[in-house]
Design a protein around this motif. Sequence first.
Motif, short mmCIF file in Angstrom:
data_model
loop_
_atom_site.label_atom_id
_atom_site.label_comp_id
_atom_site.label_asym_id
_atom_site.label_seq_id
_atom_site.Cartn_x
_atom_site.Cartn_y
_atom_site.Cartn_z
N HIS A 194 0.73 -1.18 0.09
CA HIS A 194 -0.06 -0.04 0.10
C HIS A 194 0.89 1.17 -0.17
O HIS A 194 0.60 2.36 -0.86
CB HIS A 194 -1.04 0.01 1.29
CG HIS A 194 -2.20 -0.82 0.91
ND1 HIS A 194 -3.22 -0.41 0.09
CD2 HIS A 194 -2.49 -1.97 1.66
CE1 HIS A 194 -4.18 -1.36 0.34
NE2 HIS A 194 -3.77 -2.22 1.01
N ILE A 197 2.12 1.90 -3.54
CA ILE A 197 1.10 2.49 -4.42
C ILE A 197 1.06 3.89 -4.27
O ILE A 197 0.66 4.56 -5.32
CB ILE A 197 -0.44 1.99 -3.94
CG1 ILE A 197 -0.52 0.42 -4.56
CG2 ILE A 197 -1.48 2.36 -4.44
CD1 ILE A 197 -1.58 -0.49 -4.16
N ASP A 201 0.89 6.53 -7.35
CA ASP A 201 0.18 7.64 -7.45
C ASP A 201 0.73 9.06 -7.88
O ASP A 201 -0.11 9.75 -8.76
CB ASP A 201 -0.92 7.70 -6.10
CG ASP A 201 -1.96 6.64 -5.98
OD1 ASP A 201 -2.32 5.85 -7.11
OD2 ASP A 201 -2.60 6.40 -5.01
N ARG A 229 -7.71 -1.58 -6.10
CA ARG A 229 -6.63 -0.36 -6.58
C ARG A 229 -6.20 -0.52 -7.82
O ARG A 229 -5.65 0.61 -8.65
CB ARG A 229 -5.52 -0.40 -5.65
CG ARG A 229 -5.67 -0.01 -4.14
CD ARG A 229 -6.43 1.40 -3.79
NE ARG A 229 -5.25 2.49 -3.98
CZ ARG A 229 -4.41 2.69 -3.34
NH1 ARG A 229 -4.52 2.41 -2.02
NH2 ARG A 229 -3.83 3.91 -3.40
N HIS A 230 -6.11 -1.70 -8.48
CA HIS A 230 -5.72 -1.86 -9.75
C HIS A 230 -6.74 -2.47 -10.76
O HIS A 230 -6.47 -2.99 -12.03
CB HIS A 230 -4.51 -2.96 -9.83
CG HIS A 230 -3.19 -2.41 -9.10
ND1 HIS A 230 -2.58 -3.47 -8.27
CD2 HIS A 230 -2.75 -1.35 -8.85
CE1 HIS A 230 -1.48 -2.73 -7.70
NE2 HIS A 230 -1.59 -1.50 -8.05
#
Length: 246
Positions: A194, A197, A201, A229-230
């Motif tokens: 996380h 990620i 972003d 998220r993907h």
Amino acid sequence: MFKNYGWIVEAKLNPGQLENFKKVMNSQVNRALTEKGTLNYQYYMSDEGDVLVCERFSNADASHEHIENWDDHAARWIDAATPTRMVHLGDLPDDVRERHAALSPLWLKPLGGFAREQAADSRVTKDGDTQFENFGWIVEAKLNAGQLENFKGVMQDQVKRALTEEGTLNYQYYISDEGDILVYERFKDLASSHIHIENWDAHAQRWMAAATPTRMVHLGDLPQELRDRHAALAPLLLKPLGGFAK
């Protein structure tokens, strides 16, 4: 930058062959554990029988030793699963490339990133077989025309930030001479993925201006919150089946 000698093999499980495939895989893994230069030998499989094998070696000689392992198991392996694709990763010598010529492997060379070689061994034993823990993914893309330097720039910014992420174990960029891109990402745990990620972003707009994503593969028992998220790339989910990462 990192050194790499290895490859990815993809295949489709043949109908009714799961148990036979597991048997030949476990035989290969047990032998590979005696190969000092075999660093990663990781089998993944989807619920639909999509197979992916990540293989990494300390040097070219070690890859030759492992190919002998394959030769001794090839007939049984191909009876259980049909190879569909191969990707060579790293500056592999011609004699290794020629050994795999039948699969016409795509050749990707290191472009940037890192592999934390001091990371703890991820091997675990389950039901008497050697397995490994894994949280990560593979992203594939195509370089946009005239964007190589811009792509290198955003990659270098991402790598610099990722080096401060203690839980990011592998962040390895590869590229072919034709602009095919592959990024291998592996994390210590879910929380670390996380955190990484957030890095994406912060760089996504620049990244996609330089390259167009074409495919994503999730590796590991990733929870739905992370898969969401993907979702835009509809990633294939592959779970660890057997093997090890030293």
